[in-house]
Design a protein around this motif. Sequence first.
Motif, short mmCIF file in Angstrom:
data_model
loop_
_atom_site.label_atom_id
_atom_site.label_comp_id
_atom_site.label_asym_id
_atom_site.label_seq_id
_atom_site.Cartn_x
_atom_site.Cartn_y
_atom_site.Cartn_z
N GLY A 131 0.81 -1.21 0.00
CA GLY A 131 0.00 0.00 0.00
C GLY A 131 0.84 1.26 0.00
N ASP A 132 1.97 1.24 0.73
CA ASP A 132 2.85 2.41 0.75
C ASP A 132 3.46 2.66 -0.63
OD1 ASP A 132 2.33 2.83 3.37
OD2 ASP A 132 4.27 2.16 4.15
N ILE A 133 3.80 1.58 -1.34
CA ILE A 133 4.38 1.76 -2.68
C ILE A 133 3.33 2.35 -3.62
CG2 ILE A 133 5.54 0.62 -4.60
CD1 ILE A 133 6.41 -1.57 -2.71
N PHE A 134 2.10 1.85 -3.55
CA PHE A 134 1.05 2.40 -4.40
C PHE A 134 0.78 3.87 -4.07
CE2 PHE A 134 -0.46 -1.97 -5.59
CZ PHE A 134 -0.46 -1.76 -6.96
N ARG A 135 0.81 4.22 -2.77
CA ARG A 135 0.64 5.63 -2.40
C ARG A 135 1.81 6.46 -2.89
NH1 ARG A 135 -2.09 3.37 2.10
NH2 ARG A 135 -0.15 2.96 3.23
N GLY A 136 2.99 5.87 -2.91
CA GLY A 136 4.18 6.60 -3.36
C GLY A 136 4.17 6.91 -4.84
N VAL A 137 3.47 6.10 -5.65
CA VAL A 137 3.47 6.35 -7.09
C VAL A 137 2.40 7.35 -7.51
CG1 VAL A 137 4.37 4.04 -7.59
CG2 VAL A 137 1.91 4.43 -7.66
N ILE A 138 1.50 7.73 -6.61
CA ILE A 138 0.41 8.63 -6.98
C ILE A 138 0.92 9.94 -7.59
CG2 ILE A 138 -1.49 10.05 -6.08
CD1 ILE A 138 -2.15 7.75 -4.17
N PRO A 139 1.88 10.65 -6.97
CA PRO A 139 2.35 11.90 -7.59
C PRO A 139 2.93 11.68 -8.98
CG PRO A 139 3.13 11.72 -5.33
CD PRO A 139 2.57 10.39 -5.69
N PHE A 140 3.58 10.54 -9.20
CA PHE A 140 4.19 10.27 -10.49
C PHE A 140 3.13 9.86 -11.52
CE2 PHE A 140 7.29 9.47 -7.13
CZ PHE A 140 8.25 10.41 -7.48
N TRP A 141 2.07 9.20 -11.06
CA TRP A 141 0.96 8.89 -11.96
C TRP A 141 0.31 10.19 -12.44
CZ3 TRP A 141 -4.20 9.48 -12.88
CH2 TRP A 141 -4.84 8.53 -13.71
N LEU A 142 0.17 11.15 -11.53
CA LEU A 142 -0.39 12.45 -11.91
C LEU A 142 0.55 13.18 -12.86
CD1 LEU A 142 -1.81 13.63 -8.45
CD2 LEU A 142 -3.09 12.72 -10.41
#
Length: 434
Positions: free
Chosen positions: A398-409
């Motif tokens: 879950g932390d990794i998925f939260r970490g990619v959010i800014p990069f997905w945006l």
Amino acid sequence: MSAELTGTLGIVVLLVLLLLRVPVAFAMFAVGFAGITILQNVSSAMALLASESFTLASSPELVIIPLFILMGNVASATGMSRQLYDAAYAIVGQIRGGLASATVIGCGGFAALSGSSVASALTMGKVSLAEMDRFDYDKRLSTGVVAAGGTLGILIPPSTGFVIYAILTEQSIGRLFLAGVLPGLLLLTSFVTAIAIICLLRPGAGPRGPSTTMSEKARAIAGALPILTVILLTIGGIYGGLFSPVEAAGVGAGAVILYGAVTRRLSFRILFQSARDSVVTTATVMLILIAAHMINPFLALSHIPTFVGEALLGLELSRLGTLAVILAVYLVLGCFLEGFAMLVLTLPIFFPVVLDLGIDPIWFGVLVVLTLEMGLISPPVGLNVFIVKSVAPSVPLGDIFRGVIPFWLAMLATLLMLIAFPQISLFLPDTMMN
């Protein structure tokens, strides 16, 4: 049972098989073979399988796949990826979030050798995560940047995604490679900007790394010259008209092998292992392509592409509106399906619509490949996220998925820029053709 109903049931069965984690090639082969058998007969299915397998296996353009894969494998085994990261580390490591930025730069450089997102994430994860841990980087930032940075491997040429797209749509591999250069650099810049914003809002997320002297910077940059030379030789050779993409792949693979031999970093055992891994990866890609040439005729016989095309055109949307609908479908499918599976499954349906609307197929290819990249870090599949999880098992998924959010945006912002300004993608290929 009508052809349309047979085609619809075939697609449903294919999606179910993919969600059950049946290998992409086997799932498409089974549905395509069974569908052609139902709509025609088993003799037609057998004849198509034999002819398409031979045609693909004997296609000289496909030599580019094993050569570029071999180039990336040898570069990783000889430490060239580490040298590139060290150079970026020496230049930007001392600024806040600098180690994360160095990871993105390293991923971009390695992508220009491997053409693989998975290889980029795996290699740079092993190189950079321990260093970011040493300086107490936020786990979400460190793992997120590796997962997102790895996606550059499918956009920055040489890209396996572009090769598959070119084969399925009969477009120029060279033009697609050139079309990916500026968007790849733009995406890399967007990632670095996202890191800067994160560290501005949360200074503790990315502490400063160690300062380096000018002599240390010079040594690190000198160490990266071999990999930079290979990149310029291959991509610059294509752009300058010195090599075809296949020739550039051969030159690049030969150059990294020669470098490894001269520096004594490449033993026969390492070369054999790199070649073996390249053969396995190439066989996987070839199986997918053969399966694609089984399922595409099935879809054509079922009239599904025609039906979908007429439905999209019947919406009477603008060209941009129809493009937005198609890309939205890719974004949704990317949450569940692997990238190559999406290309093979959807291009026979959407590509005729793209041509009917007068959308440039090279520009569309860049947009599709970038959208596939977004799927690599989108839950619940997010292949690159699971690759990073394998390198950093102590970090919760879950932390990794939260970490990619800014990069997905950041990827979404880049996609919107490429839609608004097509010349970002088309400038280099148009210049080459002129």
